[in-house]
Design a protein around this motif. Structure first.
Motif, short mmCIF file in Angstrom:
data_model
loop_
_atom_site.label_atom_id
_atom_site.label_comp_id
_atom_site.label_asym_id
_atom_site.label_seq_id
_atom_site.Cartn_x
_atom_site.Cartn_y
_atom_site.Cartn_z
N LYS A 319 0.82 -1.22 0.00
CA LYS A 319 0.00 0.00 0.00
C LYS A 319 0.86 1.28 0.00
CE LYS A 319 -3.63 -2.65 0.70
NZ LYS A 319 -4.44 -3.12 -0.45
N ILE A 320 1.94 1.29 -0.75
CA ILE A 320 2.81 2.47 -0.82
C ILE A 320 2.20 3.49 -1.79
CG2 ILE A 320 5.10 3.33 -1.47
CD1 ILE A 320 6.24 0.61 -0.71
N GLU A 321 2.17 4.75 -1.38
CA GLU A 321 1.65 5.80 -2.25
C GLU A 321 2.64 6.10 -3.37
OE1 GLU A 321 0.60 9.21 0.03
OE2 GLU A 321 -0.85 8.14 1.29
N ARG A 322 2.13 6.60 -4.50
CA ARG A 322 2.98 6.87 -5.65
C ARG A 322 4.05 7.92 -5.32
NH1 ARG A 322 1.12 5.44 -11.03
NH2 ARG A 322 2.88 6.64 -11.83
N GLY A 323 3.67 9.03 -4.68
CA GLY A 323 4.65 10.04 -4.29
C GLY A 323 5.52 10.48 -5.46
N LEU A 324 6.84 10.41 -5.28
CA LEU A 324 7.78 10.81 -6.32
C LEU A 324 7.65 9.97 -7.58
CD1 LEU A 324 11.05 11.45 -4.27
CD2 LEU A 324 9.47 13.15 -5.17
#
Length: 340
Positions: A319-324
């Motif tokens: 569940k890691i956010e896209r971010g960079l």
């Protein structure tokens, strides 16, 4: 003067020999019928085998994308699990065709090790994981801690720099294998474990009691992760690079594995060039593969967003956010040159 000319001649000969030795990777891959990729020995979300020996992850999908571009078949890929210590000799020796193993792009690896990087398939940064029972909220509270770290990595160097810069003391507990380092942390042999932050989320899933561990907020380094190839083979370098660019361009154009067949009928010139439907196109030929190279990647592997989401994003346990790693036009750094 003669000595200078002799030195120059020797240098040119050595360079020529190195180039000849490493050129022709695409032809070699075609001849053996599969691409050999160096991957990690097991990091969920990046390259990890299941109980049946089936590999998955962002780095695995990158390798599958190369196979799809070359053969039109993403299954024609072989995975060689490598430790951080073994990964570079394996690429230098020709044991693998490409290193697709959460490896940070640095100047020394680009130069003295004789590799070429170009694309970044995951923008990351080093962080720390601790037991919640330690009652630590910041890495600046870790003075005197025992820190588990993997040997021979930029992680080990960044750790030393961070503690020195912040006048903190620490006791490094160093391991050759990542699995040994994480096991030591999980068993309480050290207070902290450090690696790329994405890896911390993946590793936490494997711990005895995941909820008893927390990732601290600090990011202490730049870790641009991406594939590496040997220097001296521009055609292979270009192909490996454009596999990633094809995935990124596809996402930007709204082309997915589910609608790519419909998109082949598009009148959009950018779509037509990417999918090889533009009359007279020879982009694939220039790369040494079929003109449908990008279509084959997207159809069998997906665009960059699909690959991210199912391996480390909302469609995964991490569940890691896209971010960079969002597209450039959505506030991120993922940007691909145009196909034209």
């Amino acid at each position: 003067m003669k000595k200078a000319l002799l030195s120059a001649a020797i240098g040119a000969a050595v360079l020529g020999a190195a180039t000849a030795a490493s050129a022709g990777t695409l032809q070699d891959v075609k001849a053996k019928g599969f691409v050999t990729c160096g991957v990690s020995s097991g990091i969920p979300g990046f390259s990890n085998p299941d109980d049946k020996g089936e590999w998955s992850g962002i780095d695995v999908d990158y390798c599958r994308g190369i196979a799809a571009a070359v053969f039109g078949d993403a299954s024609k890929a072989k995975y060689v699990p490598l430790t951080s210590k073994d990964r570079f000799p394996a690429l230098q020796s020709g044991e693998i065709d490409v290193l697709t193993r959460n490896t940070t792009w640095t100047i020394s690896r680009d130069t003295s090790l004789g590799f070429n990087f170009r694309t970044v398939n995951y923008y990351d940064g080093q962080g720390f994981i601790v037991k919640k029972s330690l009652n630590v909220k910041s890495a600046l509270e870790l003075s005197g801690a025992a820190v588990c770290v993997q040997q021979g990595t930029t992680t080990e160097l960044n750790l030393a720099d961070y503690f020195k810069t912040n006048n903190l003391q620490y006791n490094p507990v160093v391991f050759e294998k990542e699995s040994d380092a994480t096991s030591a942390y999980d068993s309480g042999r050290c207070d902290v474990y450090t690696t790329d932050q994405s890896g911390l989320y993946a590793i936490r899933l494997k711990m005895k009691n995941p909820d008893e561990n927390m990732v601290l907020p600090e990011i202490i380094s730049k870790e641009p992760l991406g594939p590496a190839v040997r220097q001296g083979d521009d055609q292979w370098f270009d192909l490996v690079s454009w596999v990633h660019y094809a995935m990124v361009n596809a996402e930007e154009l709204g082309i997915t594995s589910k609608n790519v067949d419909e998109q082949k009928a598009s009148a959009n010139p950018d779509v037509k060039r990417l999918l090889g439907t533009e009359e007279g196109t020879k982009i694939g030929t220039d790369l040494g593969v079929a003109n449908e190279w990008a279509y084959n990647i997207i159809k069998t592997v997906g665009n960059y967003g699909e690959v991210f989401d199912r391996n480390v994003g909302p469609g995964s346990p991490l569940k890691i956010e896209r971010g960079l790693n969002s597209l450039w036009n959505k506030g991120g750094l993922q940007y691909a040159p145009p196909v034209r």
